[in-house]
Structure formats: C-alpha cells, structure tokens
Motif scaffolding. Sequence first.
Motif: not given
Length: 193
Positions: A89-112
């Motif tokens: 099976p191929r791993p899921v490659r989804d930018a939205l999931v990655l964006r949430l992972r990034a938000a976990a690191v940098v926070g969501t405050a700047g994302a509005g």
Amino acid sequence: MSLPHAILTALLEKPSSGLELTRRFDKSIGFFWPATHQQIYRELGRLEEAGLIRELPQQQPARGGRKEYEVLPEGRDALVAWVGESQDPRPVRDALVLRLRAAAVVGTAGAGSGLGDELLRHRELHRRQLAEYREIAQRDFASVADERARLQHLVLQAGIGLETFWLDWLDQALAQLAEGDLDEELDGDLGET
C-alpha cells in the motif's frame, strides 16, 4: 506504472477513442486514478508502440484523425499479469494533513481562520464527492448480479468508505480547532454528514 493498466482496463471494457477514454476517466476510473487528457493520449501512443493495443480499422476516414483503440492479446496478458502482482500500500500523501502537522509545531494563531476555512472547504468537497458516489451506487448498482458488477461495486464502496472517513476526520479536525478558539464560528458550521 498503473496508468497504462487503467487504460488497458477501460479499453477492454469498451474499445474507445482517446476522447472517449478521457470522458470515461472523468466519470469513473478518474475518481481513483486521475489522469490528464495529455497523459492519456501520451500513454495510448506508448501502449500502441509496445504492441499492447492497436488502432481499430475504420470503415470511413475519421473526422479530425480520430482513432479508436482496442486491446491486443498481449495487452490483455500484461493486464492479467499486473492484476496478480504483489504491491505494498502507498502511504497517504495529503497536503492538508501535513498543514495540520505544521500547525501543531508553529501554532494556529498566525493562520487566522484560513486553516479552519480550508478544512470547511475540504469538507464540502468530500461531502459532494460522497453524494456523487451514493448517486452512482443507487443508479448503477441497485442490483449486483455478475462478478464484473460486484467487483465494480466493490471499487465504488471503497470510494464511499474513503469519503466517509475524510468527512469524519475533518469533523474531528474542525472540532479540535474550535476547542482551541481558532475560529469561534466553526462550532455552528460542522453540520450533518
């Protein structure tokens, strides 16, 4: 490697021109193996060069050089061999999931509300796709009689399951963002599946 196999499958179902194939991809195979018109035409040329398909003889000259193709025995053999191959099976490659992972690191405050808005947009896209799949299931698979139809229905059920998964997951993500007070309006926007 799977695009040639998707084209061989479609041509075995029904000999077609490149234009007909692209239209059929847009309505069925393209739901789980998308391809651009250029990719399909390019692959038709490769399959013909490899001796897996051939242009059907024309009774009359085709307008605009339109060619119809059919699968040769070698193409059918290649498809049979591919169906029996092992593939991980191929791993899921989804930018939205990655964006949430990034938000976990940098926070969501700047994302509005941008992140929340994007989750809502994706939720609506998945809701529409699920509705389309359910409509196809109701229209085309009210009764599933033969093996071919059962297997095609199984593919459609995979699509329904994936869209249901994404809607559930997006609801969870939206709830988490709402809990974090990223966007107070998210609470009222979750709606029904």
